[in-house]
Design an enzyme around this catalytic site. Structure first.
Site, PDB file in Angstrom:
ATOM      1  N   GLU A 338       0.805  -1.226   0.000  1.00 19.37           N
ATOM      2  CA  GLU A 338       0.000   0.000   0.000  1.00 19.37           C
ATOM      3  C   GLU A 338       0.839   1.279   0.000  1.00 19.37           C
ATOM      4  O   GLU A 338       0.616   2.170   0.808  1.00 19.37           O
ATOM      5  CB  GLU A 338      -0.936   0.009   1.210  1.00 19.37           C
ATOM      6  CG  GLU A 338      -1.921  -1.133   1.182  1.00 19.37           C
ATOM      7  CD  GLU A 338      -2.803  -1.175   2.416  1.00 19.37           C
ATOM      8  OE1 GLU A 338      -4.006  -1.377   2.249  1.00 19.37           O
ATOM      9  OE2 GLU A 338      -2.299  -1.030   3.532  1.00 19.37           O
TER      10      GLU A 338
HETATM   11  C1  NGO Z   1      -4.073  -4.788   4.645  1.00 19.04           C
HETATM   12  C2  NGO Z   1      -3.116  -3.666   5.005  1.00 19.04           C
HETATM   13  C3  NGO Z   1      -2.905  -3.535   6.507  1.00 19.04           C
HETATM   14  C4  NGO Z   1      -4.227  -3.613   7.261  1.00 19.04           C
HETATM   15  C5  NGO Z   1      -4.937  -4.889   6.891  1.00 19.04           C
HETATM   16  C6  NGO Z   1      -6.268  -4.993   7.594  1.00 19.04           C
HETATM   17  C7  NGO Z   1      -1.956  -5.410   4.176  1.00 19.04           C
HETATM   18  C8  NGO Z   1      -0.876  -6.263   3.683  1.00 19.04           C
HETATM   19  N1  NGO Z   1      -1.908  -4.113   4.357  1.00 19.04           N
HETATM   20  O1  NGO Z   1      -3.159  -5.904   4.531  1.00 19.04           O
HETATM   21  O2  NGO Z   1      -2.234  -2.341   6.792  1.00 19.04           O
HETATM   22  O3  NGO Z   1      -3.985  -3.604   8.653  1.00 19.04           O
HETATM   23  O4  NGO Z   1      -5.151  -4.992   5.498  1.00 19.04           O
HETATM   24  O5  NGO Z   1      -6.984  -6.133   7.268  1.00 19.04           O
END
Ligand code: NGO
Length: 529
Positions: A338
């Site tokens: 992200e």
């Molecule tokens: C995503 C995000 C995290 C969140 C999570 C919550 C990933 C790999 N990045 O997973 O920052 O905490 O969802 O479900």
């Protein structure tokens, strides 16, 4: 009055035994109390690769039982568990001092069990576990504990008899990597809380614990020379609570505790995004030289290390170097997910450079699968976390040799709600009841990523809404057991009906262990569990 209390207590114990026996046998309490029914091999979770019960054969662990072992620590572990529930002394000694009730041996195991597998024999004369490596022996000990009556999981003395059904189990895992992840950044969890979780996951032959040590809301590991990471960056958490951090001594204690359960800790410092806690601690890590305020919300994608500044890499060299020194295992996790606040070209350049830093410190990088948008080193592992069943970039990387850890968010994320009514967790990846968590095949789930490309599976628990150990347990159990089974058991054993039965048998054990599990209505839990 005293007599009535005494009688009441006796009735209580009898009922407890009956309930425990009926739990594992499925026979009603009145019958169960009079039999010495054994736990069927089919109750062992994860399902073994091969199991051959011997009809009519049993072995009863008596008060004079001893444990002989080639690996003293594993003998002590087994004795430690069983002394509490049986009240027996269970001395631990070397195999050279003669036959014992339980023998744990690093000799004459069939070669097919590999480094992580074992063979377990229960005959009229005793119980023998054989393995090639200590980790295999430890896995065999977990199977043995599951073959003892459920009340063996109690931490207080329970009545015997301690009967185990006869036969042979020859077992080894499908995947080498069977992980659980705990996010200690969104909410901080103490060393004791992490150790509690380690004990719980070890029962299901999980052998990796991935700790998500830094995110926007908190930095949780002391780094020498960068004190503000913890004094500032560690000072809060989601919701504005006090946060916390591990000293390097604390962290070593977690690593050693995990090692004693044959679990390798994989530390993650997420980057270049998910870094607000670090950016708030050191103004010089920001491109504009301004430290942002600490963040206690749950948004993602708004922070980035400054890719163009040399200090970013001096900082990361210190962080990665110190983490590498604290890490006996081969992997360091660099996050990489992200990174919406890092432009794609910068992201690729950053990940390529960080992989080199990890390699320079003698480790292999793991990244969330977004890292395949850079140029993965041959040693870099990608952790798939999306909700789709096809991803061209991941499939291409796999074709070029990148190994994949499977954590599809709509199957393996332990922070997803079970149902709309689940009080904890999130639902961005959907609702995940036990059947959905169990109902996929890691070796063929992602198109173009066949079994040989899959290193294993991992069940991540993100903690935006998770605050206590009871919260962890409610979200992890029973689903963690489902993911653990997908990681260990051969696909040929995959069967929802049989798995439901294995899972039901865990209920009374979790109850005795004080594990606050979710009583999924998809499972017929034994009465009293
Ligand atoms: C995503 C995000 C995290 C969140 C999570 C919550 C990933 C790999 N990045 O997973 O920052 O905490 O969802 O479900």
């Amino acid at each position: 009055m005293a007599r009535r209390t005494q009688r009441g207590r006796r009735i209580g114990i009898t009922a407890l035994v009956a309930a425990a026996l009926s739990a594992v046998t499925g026979i009603g309490p009145a019958v169960a109390a009079r039999t010495t029914a054994t736990v069927p091999f089919s109750s062992v979770l994860p399902a073994p690769a091969g199991a051959t019960p011997a009809a009519g054969v049993t072995y009863t662990l008596g008060s004079g039982a001893a444990i002989s072992t080639d690996v003293p620590d594993i003998g002590d572990y087994l004795a430690g568990v069983l002394r509490r529930s049986t009240g027996y002394p269970l001395p631990v000694r070397s195999p050279s001092s003669g036959p014992a009730a339980v023998s744990l041996l690093l000799s004459a195991a069939p070669a097919g069990v590999g480094d992580q597998g074992y063979q377990l024999d229960v005959t009229r004369s005793g119980i023998v576990v054989r393995a090639v490596k200590p980790e295999g022996l430890f896995a065999g000990v977990q199977t043995l504990l599951e073959l003892l009556p459920a009340r063996a999981a109690s931490s207080t003395p329970q009545p015997g008899p301690w009967v185990v059904g006869g036969g042979r189990i020859v077992d080894h895992p499908r995947f080498a990597y069977r992980g659980a992840m705990l996010d200690v950044a969104r909410h901080f969890f103490s060393v004791a809380q992490v150790e509690r979780y380690i004990d719980q996951i070890a029962l299901y032959k999980v052998n990796r614990l991935h700790l998500h040590l830094a995110d926007d809301q908190g930095w949780r590991i002391a780094v020498n020379g960068w004190d503000r990471l913890t004094s500032v960056g560690g000072s809060t958490e989601v919701g504005g609570g006090p946060g916390g951090f591990y000293t390097q001594a604390d962290y070593r204690a977690i690593v050693a505790y995990a090692q004693s359960r044959y679990i390798t800790v994989i530390p993650e410092v997420d980057m270049p995004g998910h870094t607000n806690a670090a950016l708030a601690s050191y103004a010089e890590l920001n491109c504009d030289g301004q430290a942002p305020p600490l963040y206690t919300g749950t948004d993602v994608g708004f922070s980035s290390l400054c890719v163009g500044k040399p200090i970013t890499y001096r900082f990361l060299d210190d962080v990665i170097g110190q983490l590498a020194a604290l890490t006996p295992g081969p992997y360091l996790h660099i996050g990489g997910d992200e990174a919406q606040s890092t432009v794609p070209a910068d992201y690729a350049a950053f990940v390529d450079r960080v992989q080199q830093i990890v390699a320079a410190h003698g480790k292999q990088a793991i990244g969330w699968h977004d890292v395949v948008n850079a140029t993965p080193l041959p040693s870099t592992v990608a952790q798939f976390w999306d909700t789709t069943t096809s991803n061209t970039a991941v499939a291409d990387a796999a074709r070029h040799g990148t190994k994949i850890i499977m954590s599809p968010a709509n199957r393996a994320y332990l922070d997803m709600k079970y149902t709309k009514a689940t009080p904890l967790g999130q639902d961005w990846a959907g609702l995940t009841e036990v059947r959905k968590a169990y109902g996929w095949n890691p070796g063929s789930y992602l198109s173009g990523v066949g079994e040989p490309a899959v290193l294993g599976v991992e069940a991540p628990l993100w903690t935006e809404t998770i605050v206590t150990s009871a919260d962890i347990e409610y979200m992890a159990f029973p689903r963690l057991a489902a993911i653990a089974e997908l990681g260990w058991s051969p696909q040929s054993t995959h069967d929802w009906t049989a798995f439901r039965g294995r899972l039901a048998a865990q209920g009374p054990r979790w109850t005795l262990q004080g594990v606050a599990y979710y009583k999924s209505p998809q499972i017929t839990w034994p009465t009293g569990s």
